[in-house]
Design an enzyme around this catalytic site. Structure first.
Site, PDB file in Angstrom:
ATOM      1  CB  SER A 565      -1.057  -0.355   1.027  1.00  0.00           C
ATOM      2  OG  SER A 565      -2.263   0.935   0.729  1.00  0.00           O
ATOM      3  CG  HIS A 680      -6.308  -2.293   0.497  1.00  0.00           C
ATOM      4  ND1 HIS A 680      -5.230  -2.231  -0.594  1.00  0.00           N
ATOM      5  CD2 HIS A 680      -4.992  -2.142   1.360  1.00  0.00           C
ATOM      6  CE1 HIS A 680      -4.021  -1.437  -0.692  1.00  0.00           C
ATOM      7  NE2 HIS A 680      -3.955  -1.123   1.402  1.00  0.00           N
TER       8      HIS A 680
END
Length: 707
Positions: A565, A680
């Site tokens: 991320s 995610h």
């Protein structure tokens, strides 16, 4: 290094050339970006490209004999029956969500404290997510459960299809173990739903055109009564389209009594306004970098992420502190109530976590990246702190707390010591070990050291090194360097079972860097590397890499970087700013195109961290480090491995897709893996997680271990 890595890259480039794309690239911005078609998440052309990339990556990595061994070890550890079943402490018992080889999607279950103390607790099934998925023919991922206090019978379940942040919300009866007939049921969306009472919820969601921010989050909050349709919901708050979003807010005490309702307007990722509902809505006069943290000992708690002098002007509070208000005084006039100090961090300290029990406040703090825990009680006009005698030189985390009693649970772990779960009852001062993770790797031949690197501006950057005791300081040790450095998130020592088994046991080293931008030393440590100064995070990471090489712990040939991320962006900046330092790079669900990041996924919500590319001055500093724009001809990059997920509706998969496509067009080797589900986390279940991890360590072994 393996020829298969370069073969995969050359085949990928051939695929792009066959699609009519030139190898000659100009700036990767705007209309000149030849890979904008990869931003169409479910586009047939983009998905076909991703499937082709996956096939090549599987061929390059799964054919390696180490892959199956890594996969077997990873799956065993992830699905181990003897891992700690973490619980919440609720009115009806101890609830746990469990996944294994039989419960792939998971089961929500419950036991008692007495049974939990035994080696084989007796579990009562509350909800079988696998059975629900089979019945609904959906790939359900349970994203959260919110039960109405104090009874905790009526619950709102957040169910994601494939792991997306967008969820369906359905009302569930935790006693009858069934969904409530004609209960609250909301269609899929990025939404926040909060109980007010058994017949009322507050909802922030997509209400139609003009109700979502640029970041893709709702800014309109409505009240919905039982048996009403969504179109009948009553609007109670409206933020601004330029906000990150708005969420409902209900302030309850430990007995479930509601003391206030309202909305939190998120102006940016770090700035908030609280508006209380009532006869006349009231905007609280808290600083924008403040968060209401609940009620303890009859006082309202607020954390501060900036220095603040209240309107009364008689006391000032420093960033990183907790303050409190007398609840009765605050309710009578929230704008004139006077706060008092609960906790103020020292120079190398930071608030780690806190929670309220029935009568107390429990706090964990970081002190030079080491943890300590305290009980705070308000007595005769002041807060009194008592240390909880948990093991020292370890990371302490709050695992659970009861609002019915003064009981809490803590995780205690370190890099080489398996995690233990401790139980604490403040009323009786009873402290005991409830559970312990069995060792997942042989740590007897390993050592942990803490060093400091000097960043470009002279700041000392701490990092942890895990290495074999027998390591030769001649640059020959294969080393993975991990970092994050964003959003005030700290990286603290924790037991690395998978890394230990798949990497450290092979004679390799692992490094965790505590970079500016993170939260290891409080708000200032974050804010000093934010926006215009974000380059400091990248400088810190590079400084740690250089320090590892200077100490001859490793060498550029044996050094790899890994992050996810924001950490994926960190890795992207490392390999584009100093590619000669590394021979491997693992980018997990990365940010990468920082010129277009606000147009992709939830990117606009992170303007507070990085800046706004639509503002010329801010675009300038973003362009200066954006990895996508810095992939240029004539430079050799360390053959990165890029991983993402089609279902990631937070960090758009186009970041990883476009990075791979541009590398291919430049004739640079790389590997790319896109998991279709997973969101995610890039993995919707433990099987997918084991596959992702095994691919990563096989890649790292090929790049850093092999001759």
């Amino acid at each position: 290094m393996k020829n298969s890595l370069f073969l995969a890259a050359s085949l990928s480039m051939s695929c792009l050339m066959a699609a009519g794309l030139s190898q000659t690239l100009g700036p990767a911005t705007g209309a000149e970006d030849p890979f904008l078609w990869l931003e169409e998440i479910e586009g047939s052309r983009a998905l076909a490209w991703a499937h082709t990339q996956n096939d090549k990556t599987f061929s390059a990595l799964q054919s390696d004999p180490r892959y199956q061994r890594f996969y077997g070890d990873a799956l065993y550890i992830l699905q181990a029956k003897d891992r700690i079943p973490y619980v919440s402490l609720g009115r009806r018992g101890l609830d746990n969500f469990w996944q294994d080889e039989n419960q792939v999607r998971g089961v929500l279950r419950r036991t008692t404290l007495e049974s939990y103390r035994t080696q084989s607790p007796q579990w009562e099934t509350i909800l079988d997510v696998d059975a629900l998925a089979d019945a609904d023919k959906k790939n359900w991922v349970l994203k959260g459960v919110s039960c109405l206090p104090p009874e905790e019978r009526l619950c709102l379940l957040n169910l994601s299809e494939g792991g997306k942040d967008a969820v369906f919300v359905r009302e569930f009866d935790a006693v009858a173990k069934t969904f409530v007939t004609n209960g609250f049921a909301l269609p899929e969306g990025k939404q926040e739903v909060t109980w007010v009472d058994s017949d009322t919820v507050l909802i922030a969601r997509d209400w139609g055109e003009g109700t979502m921010t640029q970041a893709g989050y709702p800014f309109v909050v409505k009240e919905l009564k039982r048996a009403q349709s969504l179109v009948e919901a009553h609007e109670v708050f409206r933020g601004e389209p330029t906000d990150v979003g708005a969420t409902p807010f209900v302030l309850r005490d430990s007995e479930g009594t509601v003391h206030a309702t309202g909305a939190v307007r998120s102006i940016s990722a770090f700035e908030h306004e609280y508006v209380l509902f009532g006869f006349k809505p009231t905007k609280l006069n808290l600083p924008k970098k403040a968060t209401i943290g609940g009620i303890a000992s009859g006082r309202l708690l607020v954390t501060l992420n900036e220095d603040w002098t209240p309107p009364s002007g008689d006391t000032s509070f420093s960033a990183g502190s907790i303050i409190s208000y007398d609840l009765a005084e605050w309710k009578q006039d929230p704008l004139r109530a006077r706060p008092t100090l609960v906790f103020k961090p020292g120079p190398r300290q930071a608030l780690s976590g806190f929670t309220a029990t029935r009568n107390l406040l429990i706090l964990t703090i970081l002190d030079n990246v080491q943890s300590r825990a305290f009980v705070y009680k308000y007595h005769q006009g002041a807060w009194q702190a008592t240390p909880i005698p948990l093991p020292e030189n370890a990371s302490v985390g709050l695992a659970a707390a009861s609002h019915e009693t003064d009981e809490a649970m803590f995780t205690v772990s370190s890099f080489l010591s398996p995690t233990m779960l401790w139980y604490f009852d403040a009323a009786t001062e009873r402290l005991e070990t409830l559970k312990a993770t069995p060792p997942r790797f042989d740590a007897s031949r390993l050592v942990v050291e803490q060093f400091e690197a000097i960043s470009r501006d002279g700041t000392r950057i701490p990092y942890f090194l895990l290495r074999p005791k027998s390591a030769r300081f001649d640059g020959s040790t294969p080393t993975l360097l991990y970092g994050y450095g964003g959003f005030q998130t700290p990286l603290i020592p924790s037991y690395l079972g998978l890394t230990g088994r798949l990497w450290l046991e092979q004679g390799n080293a692992y490094v965790v860097a505590n970079l500016r931008g993170g939260g290891e030393f409080g708000p200032q440590w974050h804010q000093t590397a934010q926006g215009a100064t974000k380059q400091r995070t990248w400088d810190d990471f590079i400084a740690v890499a250089e320090d590892l090489i200077r100490r001859k712990i490793t060498s550029p040939r044996r050094l790899g970087v890994v992050g996810g991320s924001q950490g994926g962006l960190l890795v992207g900046t490392a390999i584009t700013q100093r590619p000669e330092l590394f021979n491997a790079a693992i980018l997990q669900v990365p940010l990468f195109d920082m010129v277009r990041f606000t147009k992709l996924g939830a990117g606009a919500s992170w303007i507070g961290e990085y800046g706004d590319p639509t503002i010329p001055e801010q675009r300038k500093w973003l362009e200066a480090y954006s990895p996508y724009q810095r992939l240029v001809p004539g430079t050799t990059y360390p053959s990165p491995f890029i991983l993402t997920s089609t279902k990631d509706d937070r960090v758009h998969p186009a970041h990883g897709r476009k990075a791979a496509a541009r590398l291919a067009a430049l004739g640079q080797p790389y590997l790319y893996y896109e998991n279709i589900d997973g969101g995610h986390s890039a993995a919707a279940n433990l099987i997918e997680q084991a596959r992702r991890i095994s691919l990563e360590y096989t890649y790292a072994s090929q790049r850093l271990v092999d001759e």
